[in-house]
Enzyme design. Structure first.
Site, PDB file in Angstrom:
ATOM      1  N   GLU A 215      13.046  17.986   9.795  1.00  0.00           N
ATOM      2  CA  GLU A 215      12.618  18.123  11.229  1.00  0.00           C
ATOM      3  C   GLU A 215      13.656  17.924  11.855  1.00  0.00           C
ATOM      4  O   GLU A 215      14.101  18.652  12.966  1.00  0.00           O
ATOM      5  CB  GLU A 215      11.811  16.852  11.331  1.00  0.00           C
ATOM      6  CG  GLU A 215      11.180  16.691  12.888  1.00  0.00           C
ATOM      7  CD  GLU A 215      10.425  15.522  13.087  1.00  0.00           C
ATOM      8  OE1 GLU A 215      10.491  14.580  12.411  1.00  0.00           O
ATOM      9  OE2 GLU A 215       9.669  15.628  14.193  1.00  0.00           O
TER      10      GLU A 215
ATOM     11  N   HIS B 265      -1.283  16.880   8.285  1.00  0.00           N
ATOM     12  CA  HIS B 265      -0.117  15.987   9.002  1.00  0.00           C
ATOM     13  C   HIS B 265      -0.334  15.440  10.098  1.00  0.00           C
ATOM     14  O   HIS B 265      -0.083  16.034  11.160  1.00  0.00           O
ATOM     15  CB  HIS B 265       1.291  16.771   8.790  1.00  0.00           C
ATOM     16  CG  HIS B 265       2.468  16.014   9.292  1.00  0.00           C
ATOM     17  ND1 HIS B 265       3.605  15.956   8.460  1.00  0.00           N
ATOM     18  CD2 HIS B 265       2.773  15.348  10.327  1.00  0.00           C
ATOM     19  CE1 HIS B 265       4.546  15.121   9.063  1.00  0.00           C
ATOM     20  NE2 HIS B 265       4.028  14.873  10.210  1.00  0.00           N
TER      21      HIS B 265
ATOM     22  N   HIS C 294       8.790  13.204   5.431  1.00  0.00           N
ATOM     23  CA  HIS C 294       9.480  13.964   6.587  1.00  0.00           C
ATOM     24  C   HIS C 294      10.953  14.238   6.233  1.00  0.00           C
ATOM     25  O   HIS C 294      11.590  13.348   5.910  1.00  0.00           O
ATOM     26  CB  HIS C 294       9.473  13.067   7.924  1.00  0.00           C
ATOM     27  CG  HIS C 294       8.095  12.875   8.585  1.00  0.00           C
ATOM     28  ND1 HIS C 294       6.999  12.292   7.815  1.00  0.00           N
ATOM     29  CD2 HIS C 294       7.593  13.090   9.644  1.00  0.00           C
ATOM     30  CE1 HIS C 294       5.799  12.185   8.598  1.00  0.00           C
ATOM     31  NE2 HIS C 294       6.375  12.755   9.867  1.00  0.00           N
TER      32      HIS C 294
ATOM     33  N   ASP D  75       1.081  14.094  16.077  1.00  0.00           N
ATOM     34  CA  ASP D  75       0.577  12.949  16.872  1.00  0.00           C
ATOM     35  C   ASP D  75      -0.106  13.983  18.315  1.00  0.00           C
ATOM     36  O   ASP D  75       0.729  13.765  19.479  1.00  0.00           O
ATOM     37  CB  ASP D  75       1.907  12.192  17.426  1.00  0.00           C
ATOM     38  CG  ASP D  75       2.668  11.665  16.186  1.00  0.00           C
ATOM     39  OD1 ASP D  75       2.303  10.894  15.396  1.00  0.00           O
ATOM     40  OD2 ASP D  75       3.562  12.271  15.774  1.00  0.00           O
TER      41      ASP D  75
HETATM   42  N1  ADE Z   1       6.210   9.395  13.110  1.00  0.00           N
HETATM   43  C1  ADE Z   1       5.161   9.931  13.769  1.00  0.00           C
HETATM   44  N2  ADE Z   1       5.660  11.033  14.365  1.00  0.00           N
HETATM   45  C2  ADE Z   1       6.807  11.401  13.712  1.00  0.00           C
HETATM   46  C3  ADE Z   1       7.666  12.694  13.660  1.00  0.00           C
HETATM   47  N3  ADE Z   1       7.387  13.673  14.278  1.00  0.00           N
HETATM   48  N4  ADE Z   1       8.874  12.623  12.877  1.00  0.00           N
HETATM   49  C4  ADE Z   1       9.225  11.394  12.311  1.00  0.00           C
HETATM   50  N5  ADE Z   1       8.236  10.272  12.492  1.00  0.00           N
HETATM   51  C5  ADE Z   1       7.087  10.112  13.024  1.00  0.00           C
HETATM   52 ZN    ZN Z   2       5.124  13.295  11.366  1.00  0.00          ZN
END
Ligand code: ADE
Ligand code: ZN
Length: 329
Positions: free
Chosen positions: A195, A12, A192, A274
């Site tokens: 979260e 991821h 996703h 990221d």
């Molecule tokens: N795009 C990049 N990082 C993300 C994240 N943590 N949650 C949702 N979209 C994303």
């Molecule tokens: Zn992500």
């Protein structure tokens, strides 16, 4: 101990979200764009919460234009991943940022990214597969264009389809059409969910989109029946602890549910999401889990095997990864 050289499987990451701030700042300078508001005085990306993070992310992407820049970005991020021991990785690619949903333009971007992956495999020994990813807050129309781009280019390099962005905008079923199109093209599916969304949204995602993995999925821990369902149906979670802490999806490393999910039988894997945005690396993620929960090399080997089993790759690649994960005799 340092885990840097332990072989790792990372499922991821977002390609643009892996861009080092200097990479984006340099492009902004070349294009005479003032992106200073998205940077801190120390040079890192600046955002105050998840919504703001998404805005900063989109803003950074405005200077990433053209296949050649994506080639350079892909080479740079794969060299960094390989330095941290990653032997196999998957990354989210958004046609929205690569030609704006136009199929012909997307093909050029994808060819450049796939070429970078092939060159990195030769030089750094790392394998990359791509997951074409719709961005929820860019709207359903953009999402359908993304699915169309993905369906047209499904193959050896582009093996998956995903959904990222503002999880609480719209409902999962809004994206069923796109996921059906991707599934019919032979792509493997992830989204996703969990979260930010509650267990109800995770259930809707599983039912409406029929994904086999979830990006994050951590809020499943709030519902014992759902947690059991993930275990029973072998739904693999792409868990990104450092991202969750920095974006405040969880309060702290100590309160992160990864251990409780794993102990309930849910397949969990570890990723960075990221990394420059969250000041993390795969090595730092492992160190955090060791420091917080006492995880050892064997725990990490097990999560890497779980990740290899859930990888969106062909069987020969999977066998090769599993072999590399075997402990040295
Ligand atoms: N795009 C990049 N990082 C993300 C994240 N943590 N949650 C949702 N979209 C994303
Ligand atoms: Zn992500």
């Amino acid at each position: 101990m340092s885990y840097r050289t332990q072989p790792k499987v990372e499922l991821h990451t977002h390609l643009e979200g892996m861009a080092p701030p200097d990479f984006i700042r340099t492009l902004a300078g070349e294009k005479r764009r003032d992106l200073s508001p998205i940077f801190n005085t120390d040079g890192g990306y600046k955002f105050k919460d998840f919504g703001h993070f998404l805005t900063v992310y989109d803003e950074a992407c405005t200077v990433l234009t053209g296949p050649e820049e994506f080639y350079r970005l892909t080479r740079a991020v794969l060299a960094e991943s390989a330095f941290h021991g990653v032997i196999y990785t998957e990354t989210f690619l958004s046609p929205d940022f690569c030609g704006g949903g136009d199929v012909a333009a997307w093909k050029d971007y994808l060819a450049a990214i796939a070429q970078a992956a092939a060159d990195a495999q030769k030089e750094d020994g790392i394998v990359l597969k791509g997951i074409a990813t719709a961005v929820r807050h860019h709207g359903q129309d953009a999402c359908r264009k993304t699915a169309h781009c993905a369906a047209e280019t499904a193959g050896d390099f582009l093996t998956g389809f995903g959904l990222a962005g503002a999880e609480l905008e719209g409902r999962p079923a809004d994206f069923s059409y796109s996921f059906d199109m991707a599934r019919e093209a032979g792509l493997r599916l992830t989204a996703h969910a969990g979260e930010w969304g509650d267990p109800g949204r995770i259930r809707e995602t599983l039912d409406a989109l029929k994904v086999e993995r979830l990006g994050h999925g951590i809020r499943a821990i709030e519902d014992a029946a759902l947690t059991q369902r993930l275990a029973d149906e072998n739904i693999t979670l792409e868990v990104c602890p450092g991202s969750n802490v920095v974006l405040r999806a969880v309060e702290s490393w100590e309160s992160h549910p990864i251990v409780r999910l794993r102990d309930a039988g849910v397949p969990v894997t570890i990723s960075t999401d990221d990394p420059p945005f969250f000041h993390t690396t795969m090595t730092a993620e492992y160190e955090g889990l060791d420091r917080t929960f006492g995880w050892t090399e064997d725990d990490f080997r097990a999560t890497n095997v779980t990740a290899a089993r859930a990888a969106f790759c062909d069987e020969a690649t999977r066998e090769a990864i599993l072999k590399q994960l075997e402990p040295a005799a």
